[in-house]
Design a protein around this motif. Structure first.
Motif, PDB file in Angstrom:
ATOM      1  N   ARG A 216       0.825  -1.206   0.000  1.00 40.55           N
ATOM      2  CA  ARG A 216       0.000   0.000   0.000  1.00 40.55           C
ATOM      3  C   ARG A 216       0.858   1.255   0.000  1.00 40.55           C
ATOM      4  NH1 ARG A 216      -1.926   0.647   4.524  1.00 40.55           N
ATOM      5  NH2 ARG A 216      -0.808  -0.986   5.663  1.00 40.55           N
ATOM      6  N   ASN A 218       0.322   5.555   0.670  1.00 44.62           N
ATOM      7  CA  ASN A 218      -0.577   6.630   1.082  1.00 44.62           C
ATOM      8  C   ASN A 218       0.223   7.879   1.432  1.00 44.62           C
ATOM      9  OD1 ASN A 218      -3.389   5.313   1.368  1.00 44.62           O
ATOM     10  ND2 ASN A 218      -2.063   3.889   2.476  1.00 44.62           N
ATOM     11  N   LEU A 264      -1.795   4.024   9.146  1.00 40.28           N
ATOM     12  CA  LEU A 264      -1.488   3.681   7.757  1.00 40.28           C
ATOM     13  C   LEU A 264      -0.436   2.585   7.662  1.00 40.28           C
ATOM     14  CD1 LEU A 264      -1.464   7.252   6.178  1.00 40.28           C
ATOM     15  CD2 LEU A 264      -3.232   5.496   5.917  1.00 40.28           C
ATOM     16  N   ALA A 269      -5.120  -1.024   8.252  1.00 38.14           N
ATOM     17  CA  ALA A 269      -5.374  -0.178   7.079  1.00 38.14           C
ATOM     18  C   ALA A 269      -5.225  -0.960   5.781  1.00 38.14           C
ATOM     19  CB  ALA A 269      -4.419   1.012   7.088  1.00 38.14           C
ATOM     20  N   SER A 270      -5.554  -2.239   5.812  1.00 34.58           N
ATOM     21  CA  SER A 270      -5.319  -3.111   4.666  1.00 34.58           C
ATOM     22  C   SER A 270      -6.079  -2.706   3.404  1.00 34.58           C
ATOM     23  CB  SER A 270      -5.688  -4.561   5.035  1.00 34.58           C
ATOM     24  OG  SER A 270      -7.036  -4.625   5.481  1.00 34.58           O
ATOM     25  N   TYR A 271      -7.149  -1.904   3.532  1.00 41.10           N
ATOM     26  CA  TYR A 271      -7.920  -1.461   2.365  1.00 41.10           C
ATOM     27  C   TYR A 271      -7.708   0.025   2.083  1.00 41.10           C
ATOM     28  CZ  TYR A 271     -11.716  -1.921  -1.060  1.00 41.10           C
ATOM     29  OH  TYR A 271     -12.466  -1.977  -2.229  1.00 41.10           O
ATOM     30  N   VAL A 272      -6.737   0.614   2.738  1.00 36.84           N
ATOM     31  CA  VAL A 272      -6.451   2.039   2.539  1.00 36.84           C
ATOM     32  C   VAL A 272      -5.179   2.164   1.703  1.00 36.84           C
ATOM     33  CG1 VAL A 272      -6.004   4.260   3.639  1.00 36.84           C
ATOM     34  CG2 VAL A 272      -7.480   2.577   4.773  1.00 36.84           C
ATOM     35  N   SER A 273      -5.327   2.603   0.465  1.00 36.04           N
ATOM     36  CA  SER A 273      -4.188   2.835  -0.411  1.00 36.04           C
ATOM     37  C   SER A 273      -4.565   3.903  -1.421  1.00 36.04           C
ATOM     38  CB  SER A 273      -3.763   1.549  -1.129  1.00 36.04           C
ATOM     39  OG  SER A 273      -2.468   1.688  -1.682  1.00 36.04           O
ATOM     40  N   ALA A 275      -4.601   7.039  -0.656  1.00 35.69           N
ATOM     41  CA  ALA A 275      -5.312   8.082   0.085  1.00 35.69           C
ATOM     42  C   ALA A 275      -4.369   9.191   0.526  1.00 35.69           C
ATOM     43  CB  ALA A 275      -6.004   7.476   1.317  1.00 35.69           C
ATOM     44  N   THR A 276      -4.945  10.355   0.745  1.00 38.94           N
ATOM     45  CA  THR A 276      -4.247  11.457   1.399  1.00 38.94           C
ATOM     46  C   THR A 276      -5.021  11.809   2.660  1.00 38.94           C
ATOM     47  OG1 THR A 276      -3.419  12.393  -0.682  1.00 38.94           O
ATOM     48  CG2 THR A 276      -3.485  13.860   1.219  1.00 38.94           C
ATOM     49  N   VAL A 277      -4.381  11.620   3.798  1.00 37.57           N
ATOM     50  CA  VAL A 277      -5.014  11.890   5.095  1.00 37.57           C
ATOM     51  C   VAL A 277      -4.568  13.263   5.556  1.00 37.57           C
ATOM     52  CG1 VAL A 277      -5.361  11.110   7.455  1.00 37.57           C
ATOM     53  CG2 VAL A 277      -5.027   9.435   5.620  1.00 37.57           C
TER      54      VAL A 277
END
Length: 286
Positions: A216, A218, A264, A269-273, A275-277
Motif C-alpha cells: 500500500r 498513502n 497507515l 489499514a489493509s484497504y487504505v491505499s 489516500a491522502t489523510v
C-alpha cells in the motif's frame, strides 16, 4: 492532550537548515509523555527519513512503542538523531542511525542497504524528509535551490522507494509526507509546494502500480506543524504567527500526526491505499 501553544510564539530564528530541536521555544511535543502503544506494529521494521526531529521523531517514537524496529535517516543533526534513537530503544526496540544527504543517490541506496542488513526486511517506508525556503520572488530562487528542493523532496523519494521495494513483501506500507500546500500552494514556497504536489501524484500512481503485490502507498498531509524546519526557514514575524491561520488557531504538534502514520502502517489499514489523510487543524483540502 498535546501542548496547546497558541500564537504569538516567541521570536526565534535558526541559521541551520533543517533546524535543531534544542533551541525551539516552546519545545515540540513528540508524545514522550502521552503516546501509549498497543502492539499494532509488532515485529515490523521501518525506515523513517527525517527521523531525527519534527514529525519524523514523533513517528519513530510511536512506531517503537507499537513494536517496530526503526531506522532513522537524517542529514547531519547528530544530537537530535541520537535522541530519536534513545526514544526508540527506551521502548525496547532496535534503532539504526543513518546520516547523509538524500539529495545524493548513493545515500538513498545506503539507507535501504543498511536497514535491510540490520533488520533483514523492510515492512514500512516513511518518506518524510523535506527541504523548504521562504522566498518573496522568483528572482530569489536560484537554480541550485530549485534543483536541491526537488532532489530532497521528490527525487530522493523515488530513489529510496525503488531501492526498498525488493525488500518489501505483501502487507508492507509506504507513507509519504505531503503538505496542505499540495492543494493550496503558498506564493512564497513555490519550489516546496511544487514538490508536494508531485509527491501526491507519485503516491497515487504508486498505490495503483503496487496493488497487485499487496503493498500500500498513502500520503499524510500536515498543515502548520511546530518543527525545527519552521524557525530555520521562515522569517521571524511569520514564525510568531505560525498556525494562527487555521480554524483551530494554533500550530499542530508532531505528536498529533504520529497516530495517523501508525494507522497507515498497520494491518488495520489493509484497504487504505492511494489516500491522502489531512492533519491540518481544520483547514479542508480538496
Amino acid at each position: 492532550m498535546p501542548n496547546d501553544h497558541r500564537p504569538p510564539l516567541p521570536e526565534q530564528h535558526q541559521d541551520q537548515v533543517p533546524g535543531r530541536d534544542a533551541p525551539m521555544d516552546p519545545p515540540p511535543d513528540y508524545g514522550e509523555a502521552s503516546y501509549r502503544g498497543s502492539g499494532r506494529l509488532a515485529g515490523k521494521a521501518a525506515i523513517i527519513t527525517g527521523g531525527d526531529s519534527g514529525i519524523g521523531r514523533a513517528v519513530a517514537l510511536a512506531f517503537a512503542r507499537e513494536g517496530a524496529d526503526v531506522a532513522v535517516a537524517y542529514l547531519n543533526e547528530e544530537e537530535d538523531a541520537r535522541e530519536s534513537a534513545r526514544l526508540v530503544e527506551s521502548a525496547g526496540r532496535r534503532a539504526v542511525l543513518i546520516g547523509g544527504d538524500i539529495a545524493d543517490p548513493a545515500v538513498c541506496r545506503r539507507i535501504v542497504e543498511e536497514t535491510a542488513k540490520a533488520f533483514g526486511k523492510i515492512d514500512v517506508l516513511v518518506n518524510n524528509a523535506a527541504y523548504q525556503m521562504t522566498r518573496g520572488s522568483l528572482d530569489e530562487i536560484s537554480d541550485e535551490e530549485w534543483d536541491y528542493t526537488f532532489d530532497v523532496n521528490i527525487n530522493a523519494m523515488f530513489r529510496i522507494t525503488r531501492a526498498a521495494l525488493p525488500h518489501m513483501k505483501a502487507g508492507a506500507a509506504i507513507i509519504n509526507t505531503v503538505s496542505v500546500n499540495a492543494d493550496t500552494p503558498k506564493p512564497k514556497l513555490i519550489p516546496y509546494s511544487a514538490t508536494k504536489a508531485a509527491i501526491q501524484n507519485f503516491t497515487g500512481s504508486l498505490a495503483q502500480l503496487l496493488a497487485e503485490r499487496g503493498i500500500r502507498a498513502n500520503c499524510v498531509a500536515p498543515g502548520p506543524i511546530w518543527t525545527p524546519l519552521i524557525p530555520a526557514t521562515m522569517p521571524v514575524e511569520q514564525v510568531k504567527s505560525f498556525g494562527s491561520e487555521v480554524p483551530i488557531g494554533r500550530p499542530g504538534q508532531p505528536a498529533e500526526l504520529a497516530p495517523v502514520y501508525v494507522m497507515l502502517a498497520s494491518d488495520e489499514a489493509s484497504y487504505v491505499s492511494g489516500a491522502t489523510v489531512a492533519v491540518t487543524g481544520g483547514k479542508p483540502i480538496l
